[in-house]
Design an enzyme around this catalytic site. Structure first.
Site, PDB file in Angstrom:
ATOM      1  N   CYS A 130      29.371  39.207  34.320  1.00 38.59           N
ATOM      2  CA  CYS A 130      29.169  38.205  32.721  1.00 38.59           C
ATOM      3  C   CYS A 130      28.277  39.371  32.085  1.00 38.59           C
ATOM      4  O   CYS A 130      28.503  39.232  30.851  1.00 38.59           O
ATOM      5  CB  CYS A 130      29.133  36.537  32.305  1.00 38.59           C
ATOM      6  SG  CYS A 130      27.948  36.011  33.839  1.00 38.59           S
ATOM      7  N   HIS A 243      26.003  33.378  27.313  1.00 41.17           N
ATOM      8  CA  HIS A 243      24.937  33.924  27.831  1.00 41.17           C
ATOM      9  C   HIS A 243      23.638  34.520  26.310  1.00 41.17           C
ATOM     10  O   HIS A 243      24.346  35.070  25.624  1.00 41.17           O
ATOM     11  CB  HIS A 243      24.823  35.187  28.975  1.00 41.17           C
ATOM     12  CG  HIS A 243      25.667  34.479  30.228  1.00 41.17           C
ATOM     13  ND1 HIS A 243      25.324  33.098  30.414  1.00 41.17           N
ATOM     14  CD2 HIS A 243      25.914  35.255  31.113  1.00 41.17           C
ATOM     15  CE1 HIS A 243      25.686  33.054  31.321  1.00 41.17           C
ATOM     16  NE2 HIS A 243      25.892  34.456  31.880  1.00 41.17           N
TER      17      HIS A 243
HETATM   18  N1  LIG Z   1      31.222  31.794  36.045  1.00 38.64           N
HETATM   19  C1  LIG Z   1      30.795  32.610  35.407  1.00 38.64           C
HETATM   20  O1  LIG Z   1      30.440  32.797  34.222  1.00 38.64           O
HETATM   21  C2  LIG Z   1      31.510  33.884  35.894  1.00 38.64           C
HETATM   22  C3  LIG Z   1      31.753  35.060  35.460  1.00 38.64           C
HETATM   23  C4  LIG Z   1      32.427  35.903  36.027  1.00 38.64           C
HETATM   24  C5  LIG Z   1      32.264  35.848  37.179  1.00 38.64           C
HETATM   25  N2  LIG Z   1      32.682  35.354  38.022  1.00 38.64           N
HETATM   26  C6  LIG Z   1      33.196  35.279  39.209  1.00 38.64           C
HETATM   27  O2  LIG Z   1      33.658  33.853  39.304  1.00 38.64           O
HETATM   28  C7  LIG Z   1      34.784  33.526  40.523  1.00 38.64           C
HETATM   29  C8  LIG Z   1      34.580  31.484  40.772  1.00 38.64           C
HETATM   30  O3  LIG Z   1      34.054  31.008  39.778  1.00 38.64           O
HETATM   31  P1  LIG Z   1      33.208  29.803  39.179  1.00 38.64           P
HETATM   32  O4  LIG Z   1      32.345  29.663  38.090  1.00 38.64           O
HETATM   33  O5  LIG Z   1      34.959  29.751  38.377  1.00 38.64           O
HETATM   34  O6  LIG Z   1      33.676  29.298  40.128  1.00 38.64           O
HETATM   35  P2  LIG Z   1      34.136  27.701  40.325  1.00 38.64           P
HETATM   36  O7  LIG Z   1      33.920  26.799  39.150  1.00 38.64           O
HETATM   37  O8  LIG Z   1      32.970  26.740  41.527  1.00 38.64           O
HETATM   38  O9  LIG Z   1      35.270  27.411  40.900  1.00 38.64           O
HETATM   39  C9  LIG Z   1      36.064  28.121  42.531  1.00 38.64           C
HETATM   40  C10 LIG Z   1      37.458  28.381  42.490  1.00 38.64           C
HETATM   41  O10 LIG Z   1      37.846  28.813  43.447  1.00 38.64           O
HETATM   42  C11 LIG Z   1      38.284  28.636  43.843  1.00 38.64           C
HETATM   43  N3  LIG Z   1      38.179  28.274  45.634  1.00 38.64           N
HETATM   44  C12 LIG Z   1      37.032  28.524  46.739  1.00 38.64           C
HETATM   45  N4  LIG Z   1      37.227  28.594  47.843  1.00 38.64           N
HETATM   46  C13 LIG Z   1      38.769  29.167  47.946  1.00 38.64           C
HETATM   47  C14 LIG Z   1      38.795  28.937  48.994  1.00 38.64           C
HETATM   48  N5  LIG Z   1      38.359  29.158  50.646  1.00 38.64           N
HETATM   49  N6  LIG Z   1      40.478  29.303  48.497  1.00 38.64           N
HETATM   50  C15 LIG Z   1      41.355  29.287  47.919  1.00 38.64           C
HETATM   51  N7  LIG Z   1      40.623  28.988  46.494  1.00 38.64           N
HETATM   52  C16 LIG Z   1      38.971  28.816  46.392  1.00 38.64           C
HETATM   53  C17 LIG Z   1      38.157  26.818  43.815  1.00 38.64           C
HETATM   54  O11 LIG Z   1      39.063  25.907  43.994  1.00 38.64           O
HETATM   55  P3  LIG Z   1      39.015  24.684  44.680  1.00 38.64           P
HETATM   56  O12 LIG Z   1      38.997  23.472  42.975  1.00 38.64           O
HETATM   57  O13 LIG Z   1      40.026  23.832  45.674  1.00 38.64           O
HETATM   58  O14 LIG Z   1      37.740  24.136  45.271  1.00 38.64           O
HETATM   59  C18 LIG Z   1      37.849  27.452  42.678  1.00 38.64           C
HETATM   60  O15 LIG Z   1      39.239  27.137  41.748  1.00 38.64           O
HETATM   61  C19 LIG Z   1      33.112  34.149  40.948  1.00 38.64           C
HETATM   62  O16 LIG Z   1      33.103  34.627  42.134  1.00 38.64           O
HETATM   63  C20 LIG Z   1      32.317  34.043  40.191  1.00 38.64           C
HETATM   64  O17 LIG Z   1      31.183  35.200  40.941  1.00 38.64           O
HETATM   65  C21 LIG Z   1      32.017  33.812  37.502  1.00 38.64           C
END
Ligand SMILES: NC(=O)c1ccc[n+]([C@@H]2O[C@H](COP(=O)([O-])OP(=O)(O)OC[C@H]3O[C@@H](n4cnc5c(N)ncnc54)[C@H](OP(=O)(O)O)[C@@H]3O)[C@@H](O)[C@H]2O)c1
Length: 338
Positions: A130, A243
């Site tokens: 991001c 950010h």
């Molecule tokens: N937040 C940001 O600003 C941002 C920006 C760029 C990239 N990202 C990337 O995007 C990804 C997700 O980030 P987020 O912020 O959305 O995290 P989050 O709110 O913690 O959500 C994680 C998601 O992944 C699922 N998950 C976790 N473990 C899993 C597994 N073993 N099998 C299937 N599904 C699984 C979770 O499902 P459950 O609800 O069932 O646990 C949930 O839907 C990360 O790789 C992060 O680095 C985030």
């Protein structure tokens, strides 16, 4: 775009997955069928898509049969395991995790900068970090016109960048402190409420954090220029969404704030918000829910002949993650459907 596509969102219940669903709806992406995938924890839940509740399914090896486009945001280890399987099943995977970003065979795409790297056909396309996305959207037109030699950046990153659990942690700590209670610290090493933590992702042997080195390496890959010198300091701040970045660049050719402002006013995806006489500049709160990158405080760096300083703000969950991924899907669909 006349063809309709079968779409899967892996990590649909998370902070980014949820916004991906909203972006697909808002941008009227041509969806034939949609499936929402997450961990076993979410089986039994449902999420709305255009007013219709869709059951969340467990992400499994065979989840991608018949799927054309898979948007992944379920963490790097999940992507490493399932994204190649999805690509083998014939999908284009647009992956939000860090798993494949620096793989030389995998394109790392910000549409405003390098949409030409999107290939039609199945395979994996990586969505950058991001903090990198918003910076390169603003710096690309400057690099093309003036050549950027060096970037010094300090970030002020929202807790939503750590996912849903960090949003709850900030909210709960603020409530606990207001009630005179000791706040619970789980997600970050220290209290995040009313604090700033110069620590995002793990520390590396060179003294930088992994987040800082993502900004260095991903910026060079997207701008296709390994000669740019970059140093980043990434800081988590008690902000929910958006950010902010203090960015200082040194250009090859001498420039002026007026020239940079003009370049950015024409740049795709950028909105210049820069009128200090009227106290007008971008803030994290004003970026929330928006898809653009906002740039202000454009000024000469008096410490260097070719230096320019600026303030770059964007919603990390929208342009920093979900919007960028859906824009990639739109361009892929145009290419694949033609
Ligand atoms: N937040 C940001 O600003 C941002 C920006 C760029 C990239 N990202 C990337 O995007 C990804 C997700 O980030 P987020 O912020 O959305 O995290 P989050 O709110 O913690 O959500 C994680 C998601 O992944 C699922 N998950 C976790 N473990 C899993 C597994 N073993 N099998 C299937 N599904 C699984 C979770 O499902 P459950 O609800 O069932 O646990 C949930 O839907 C990360 O790789 C992060 O680095 C985030």
């Amino acid at each position: 775009m006349s063809r309709l596509w079968n779409v899967a969102v892996a990590g649909a219940t998370g902070a980014v997955g949820n916004q991906m669903i909203r972006c697909l709806e808002e941008r009227n992406f041509p969806v034939k069928n949609i499936k929402f995938l997450a961990s076993t924890r979410s089986v039994g839940k449902s999420l709305p898509f255009k007013g219709t509740p869709i059951a969340v399914e467990e992400l499994k090896e065979d989840s991608f049969k018949g799927v054309d486009i898979a948007l992944f945001s379920a963490g790097a280890s999940t992507s490493l395991k399932f994204a190649p399987l999805a690509a083998q099943a014939g999908c284009v995977v647009i992956d939000n995790s860090s798993a494949f970003r620096m793989d030389p065979k995998i394109p790392l795409v910000v549409p405003e900068c390098n949409a030409k790297r999107i290939r039609k056909g199945p395979g994996i396309i990586a969505n950058p970090n991001c903090s990198t996305i918003q910076m390169v959207v603003a710096l690309k037109p400057i690099h093309v016109k003036l050549g950027i030699k060096r970037i010094i950046v300090s970030t002020y990153q929202a807790v939503s960048g750590t996912g849903q659990k960090a949003i709850f942690e900030l909210r709960d700590q603020i409530a606990d402190l207001a009630a005179g209670k000791e706040p619970t610290i789980k997600v970050y090493p220290y209290q995040i409420a009313y604090n700033c933590l110069p620590h995002i992702d793990v520390f590396l042997d060179n003294g930088y954090t992994k987040e800082e080195m993502k900004m260095v390496n991903e910026t060079r890959k997207i701008l296709e220029d390994d000669s740019i010198k970059i140093s980043a300091t990434t800081v988590r701040v008690p902000v929910y969404y958006g950010h902010s970045e203090a960015v200082n660049i040194k250009t090859l050719k001498k420039t002026t704030p007026q020239e940079v402002r003009k370049l950015l006013q024409k740049a795709p995806g950028v909105v210049v918000v820069d009128d200090i006489a009227n106290k007008v500049y971008p803030t994290a709160l004003m970026s929330e829910g928006k898809d653009e990158v906002f740039v202000g405080r454009i000024r000469e760096d008096f410490s260097d002949r070719n230096g320019i300083a600026m303030w770059i703000v964007s919603d990390n969950i929208r342009k920093g993650a979900a919007t960028n991924a859906v824009q990639i899907a739109e361009i892929w669909a145009q290419k694949a459907g033609s």
